[in-house]
Design a protein around this motif. Structure first.
Motif, PDB file in Angstrom:
ATOM      1  N   THR A  28       0.850  -1.194   0.000  1.00  0.00           N
ATOM      2  CA  THR A  28       0.000   0.000   0.000  1.00  0.00           C
ATOM      3  C   THR A  28       0.881   1.237   0.000  1.00  0.00           C
ATOM      4  O   THR A  28       2.115   1.127   0.083  1.00  0.00           O
ATOM      5  CB  THR A  28      -0.941  -0.002   1.237  1.00  0.00           C
ATOM      6  OG1 THR A  28      -1.934   0.995   1.061  1.00  0.00           O
ATOM      7  CG2 THR A  28      -0.196   0.255   2.534  1.00  0.00           C
ATOM      8  N   TRP A  32      -2.335   6.320  -1.247  1.00  0.00           N
ATOM      9  CA  TRP A  32      -3.568   5.533  -1.470  1.00  0.00           C
ATOM     10  C   TRP A  32      -4.472   5.639  -0.251  1.00  0.00           C
ATOM     11  O   TRP A  32      -5.664   5.911  -0.359  1.00  0.00           O
ATOM     12  CB  TRP A  32      -3.231   4.067  -1.760  1.00  0.00           C
ATOM     13  CG  TRP A  32      -4.414   3.286  -2.305  1.00  0.00           C
ATOM     14  CD1 TRP A  32      -4.678   3.039  -3.615  1.00  0.00           C
ATOM     15  CD2 TRP A  32      -5.488   2.687  -1.557  1.00  0.00           C
ATOM     16  NE1 TRP A  32      -5.856   2.323  -3.734  1.00  0.00           N
ATOM     17  CE2 TRP A  32      -6.378   2.092  -2.486  1.00  0.00           C
ATOM     18  CE3 TRP A  32      -5.801   2.597  -0.199  1.00  0.00           C
ATOM     19  CZ2 TRP A  32      -7.531   1.411  -2.103  1.00  0.00           C
ATOM     20  CZ3 TRP A  32      -6.961   1.922   0.183  1.00  0.00           C
ATOM     21  CH2 TRP A  32      -7.811   1.335  -0.765  1.00  0.00           C
ATOM     22  N   ARG A  36      -8.082   7.489  -0.408  1.00  0.00           N
ATOM     23  CA  ARG A  36      -9.269   6.620  -0.352  1.00  0.00           C
ATOM     24  C   ARG A  36     -10.003   6.676   0.974  1.00  0.00           C
ATOM     25  O   ARG A  36     -11.183   6.346   1.040  1.00  0.00           O
ATOM     26  CB  ARG A  36      -8.891   5.157  -0.606  1.00  0.00           C
ATOM     27  CG  ARG A  36      -8.162   4.883  -1.892  1.00  0.00           C
ATOM     28  CD  ARG A  36      -9.083   5.079  -3.070  1.00  0.00           C
ATOM     29  NE  ARG A  36      -8.361   4.932  -4.319  1.00  0.00           N
ATOM     30  CZ  ARG A  36      -8.644   4.046  -5.257  1.00  0.00           C
ATOM     31  NH1 ARG A  36      -9.657   3.233  -5.105  1.00  0.00           N
ATOM     32  NH2 ARG A  36      -7.945   4.005  -6.363  1.00  0.00           N
ATOM     33  N   ARG A 151      -4.465  -5.907   3.119  1.00  0.00           N
ATOM     34  CA  ARG A 151      -4.409  -4.444   2.951  1.00  0.00           C
ATOM     35  C   ARG A 151      -5.802  -3.808   2.848  1.00  0.00           C
ATOM     36  O   ARG A 151      -5.953  -2.606   3.030  1.00  0.00           O
ATOM     37  CB  ARG A 151      -3.583  -4.068   1.721  1.00  0.00           C
ATOM     38  CG  ARG A 151      -4.211  -4.490   0.403  1.00  0.00           C
ATOM     39  CD  ARG A 151      -3.355  -4.061  -0.765  1.00  0.00           C
ATOM     40  NE  ARG A 151      -3.995  -4.424  -2.025  1.00  0.00           N
ATOM     41  CZ  ARG A 151      -3.533  -4.101  -3.205  1.00  0.00           C
ATOM     42  NH1 ARG A 151      -2.401  -3.423  -3.298  1.00  0.00           N
ATOM     43  NH2 ARG A 151      -4.163  -4.457  -4.300  1.00  0.00           N
ATOM     44  N   ASN A 152      -6.819  -4.630   2.527  1.00  0.00           N
ATOM     45  CA  ASN A 152      -8.183  -4.104   2.450  1.00  0.00           C
ATOM     46  C   ASN A 152      -8.734  -3.678   3.809  1.00  0.00           C
ATOM     47  O   ASN A 152      -9.626  -2.847   3.892  1.00  0.00           O
ATOM     48  CB  ASN A 152      -9.141  -5.160   1.879  1.00  0.00           C
ATOM     49  CG  ASN A 152      -8.839  -5.442   0.430  1.00  0.00           C
ATOM     50  OD1 ASN A 152      -8.949  -4.562  -0.406  1.00  0.00           O
ATOM     51  ND2 ASN A 152      -8.418  -6.669   0.151  1.00  0.00           N
ATOM     52  N   MET A 215     -13.991  -8.085   5.482  1.00  0.00           N
ATOM     53  CA  MET A 215     -14.897  -7.028   5.004  1.00  0.00           C
ATOM     54  C   MET A 215     -15.018  -7.005   3.488  1.00  0.00           C
ATOM     55  O   MET A 215     -14.041  -7.229   2.783  1.00  0.00           O
ATOM     56  CB  MET A 215     -14.325  -5.680   5.479  1.00  0.00           C
ATOM     57  CG  MET A 215     -15.188  -4.488   5.178  1.00  0.00           C
ATOM     58  SD  MET A 215     -14.350  -2.956   5.663  1.00  0.00           S
ATOM     59  CE  MET A 215     -13.128  -2.842   4.361  1.00  0.00           C
ATOM     60  N   GLY A 217     -15.440  -4.289   1.203  1.00  0.00           N
ATOM     61  CA  GLY A 217     -15.349  -2.825   1.278  1.00  0.00           C
ATOM     62  C   GLY A 217     -16.365  -2.065   0.452  1.00  0.00           C
ATOM     63  O   GLY A 217     -17.056  -1.172   0.957  1.00  0.00           O
ATOM     64  N   LYS A 218     -16.492  -2.433  -0.803  1.00  0.00           N
ATOM     65  CA  LYS A 218     -17.368  -1.669  -1.709  1.00  0.00           C
ATOM     66  C   LYS A 218     -18.830  -1.742  -1.275  1.00  0.00           C
ATOM     67  O   LYS A 218     -19.554  -0.756  -1.296  1.00  0.00           O
ATOM     68  CB  LYS A 218     -17.251  -2.239  -3.123  1.00  0.00           C
ATOM     69  CG  LYS A 218     -16.250  -1.513  -3.989  1.00  0.00           C
ATOM     70  CD  LYS A 218     -16.510  -1.869  -5.444  1.00  0.00           C
ATOM     71  CE  LYS A 218     -15.346  -1.576  -6.354  1.00  0.00           C
ATOM     72  NZ  LYS A 218     -14.663  -0.328  -6.114  1.00  0.00           N
ATOM     73  N   ASN A 255     -14.633   6.189   7.656  1.00  0.00           N
ATOM     74  CA  ASN A 255     -13.549   6.757   6.862  1.00  0.00           C
ATOM     75  C   ASN A 255     -14.076   7.978   6.126  1.00  0.00           C
ATOM     76  O   ASN A 255     -15.281   8.187   6.007  1.00  0.00           O
ATOM     77  CB  ASN A 255     -12.878   5.714   5.955  1.00  0.00           C
ATOM     78  CG  ASN A 255     -13.708   5.343   4.754  1.00  0.00           C
ATOM     79  OD1 ASN A 255     -14.094   6.207   3.974  1.00  0.00           O
ATOM     80  ND2 ASN A 255     -13.980   4.061   4.587  1.00  0.00           N
ATOM     81  N   ARG A 257     -14.188   9.018   3.128  1.00  0.00           N
ATOM     82  CA  ARG A 257     -14.998   8.968   1.896  1.00  0.00           C
ATOM     83  C   ARG A 257     -16.452   8.648   2.192  1.00  0.00           C
ATOM     84  O   ARG A 257     -17.352   9.231   1.600  1.00  0.00           O
ATOM     85  CB  ARG A 257     -14.391   7.993   0.891  1.00  0.00           C
ATOM     86  CG  ARG A 257     -13.542   8.761  -0.124  1.00  0.00           C
ATOM     87  CD  ARG A 257     -12.707   7.854  -0.923  1.00  0.00           C
ATOM     88  NE  ARG A 257     -13.404   7.300  -2.061  1.00  0.00           N
ATOM     89  CZ  ARG A 257     -13.250   6.051  -2.489  1.00  0.00           C
ATOM     90  NH1 ARG A 257     -12.478   5.217  -1.828  1.00  0.00           N
ATOM     91  NH2 ARG A 257     -13.865   5.646  -3.556  1.00  0.00           N
TER      92      ARG A 257
END
Ligand code: COA
Length: 325
Positions: A28, A32, A36, A151-152, A215, A217-218, A255, A257
């Motif tokens: 990562t 990023w 994000r 990393r997600n 998780m 994520g999207k 987060n 976003r």
């Protein structure tokens, strides 16, 4: 007759982990993560900083602000998904650690919604027994339940604890005005954590990956924005308060976003929102009470202010709560 907040407290582990440190651990980059998620740093628990130890430190600060002793507390509820033991509960450890000898104590698992669900419990308890003083805590050492190769997820979360002491006021204008909470267990696979493997093979969960957070994520992103938006409008509707009358929004710091999207949908200006996600990441059940305490200590909560909270988390669980300070 309101259920009011008498004091707040929070506690963060000493160790700060930056995005740059994460670059050494997974594939990562600082850039990023910042673009994000808005996260720059998070705290990671070390020796002497188990979940209950963070929780107890936050609780002591909340009691000091409320000018109450631990003996005066009759109920302790801890929202957590990362206690170091399954039994006893984190709340039992806190009860002993702070010397709340007259309290009953238990945990709730509503993931990131734990603190708002806890406010509901405090409100019902106090409305039934107005002399009661109730301690609600959100505490996590979620670093102990992350897959540090993924990393997600590992870049998103951090450790910490926040607490609030609740009591009763004859002034019906003050305190908890209303809440709107929801759960959809059918969506559990978007955000979950297995337990230790079962010793009864007949009821072992197929594909147990280990006791760490997993998780999508999207999908959780889309769900989170919609669930928080709907809960906010429902609690405003129920209480007859308009969004324009809200002095400060304290959302779950998932987060940046998710929060930007939510603020866009609600059309709430940034200056009316308390944000600290850049410093701590997502601290799950601890995120709202840490933000509440920081807002309180920064003098951002004034008498008569209307404070709106909203959350979403594993379960899936979500909610919104409105309080007049
Ligand atoms: N560093 C670099 N790249 C990463 C990364 C990381 N830490 N994590 C994922 N990526 C990669 C993905 O593997 C993917 O690569 P690919 O295109 O080669 O497959 C790419 O970045 C884009 O992944 P995507 O999932 O589309 O990213 P995104 O824009 O959706 O952002 C999240 C990912 C996790 C930030 C976003 O989905 C999110 O905010 N989800 C909600 C998470 C959350 O807050 N959960 C808790 C709710 S309580």
């Amino acid at each position: 007759m309101g259920t009011i907040i008498l004091g707040t407290g929070s506690w963060l582990p000493r160790r700060v982990m930056s995005n740059v440190e994460l670059e050494e651990m997974v594939d990562t980059t600082d850039e990023w993560i910042r673009t994000r998620t808005g996260i720059e740093n998070r705290r990671i628990a070390g020796a002497g900083e188990k979940t209950y130890q963070l929780a107890a430190k936050a609780a002591r600060k909340a009691l000091a602000t409320a000018q109450l002793s631990a003996e005066e507390i009759e109920l302790i509820v801890v929202g957590t998904i990362s206690s170091h033991m399954l039994m006893p509960s984190c709340a039992c450890y806190v009860q002993h650690e702070i010397g709340a000898v007259n309290a009953q104590a238990y945990d709730i698992n509503a993931a990131c919604s734990g603190f708002l669900y806890g406010i509901d419990i405090a409100d019902h308890h106090i409305q039934a027994r107005k002399e009661a003083k109730v301690l609600i805590i959100g505490a996590e050492a979620i670093s102990s339940r992350l897959n540090w190769q993924d990393r997600n997820t590992c870049i998103l979360f951090g450790d910490g604890a926040g607490a609030a002491v609740f009591g009763y006021s004859e002034d019906a204008r003050r305190g908890v005005l209303g809440s709107s909470h929801g759960t959809d267990g059918s969506q559990w696979e978007l955000l979950y954590m297995h337990t230790a493997p079962s010793t009864n093979a007949d009821i072992e969960v197929a594909g147990n990956k280990g006791a760490f957070l997993v998780m999508e994520g999207k999908e959780i992103f889309k769900f989170a924005v919609k669930a928080m938006e709907e809960a906010v409008f429902r609690v405003l509707d129920d209480t007859g308060v308009s969004l324009a009358d809200v002095s400060l929004l304290i959302p779950h710091q998932a987060n940046m976003r998710i929060l930007s999207k939510l603020l866009e949908r609600l059309a709430v200006p940034r200056e009316k929102v308390f944000l600290n996600v850049m410093n701590y990441g997502n601290t799950s059940a601890a995120s709202i009470p840490i933000a509440l305490d920081e807002a309180n200590r920064a003098g951002r909560l004034k008498a008569d202010d209307t404070i709106l909270f909203c959350s979403v988390g594993g379960g899936l669980t979500w909610g919104a709560t409105l309080i007049r300070w």
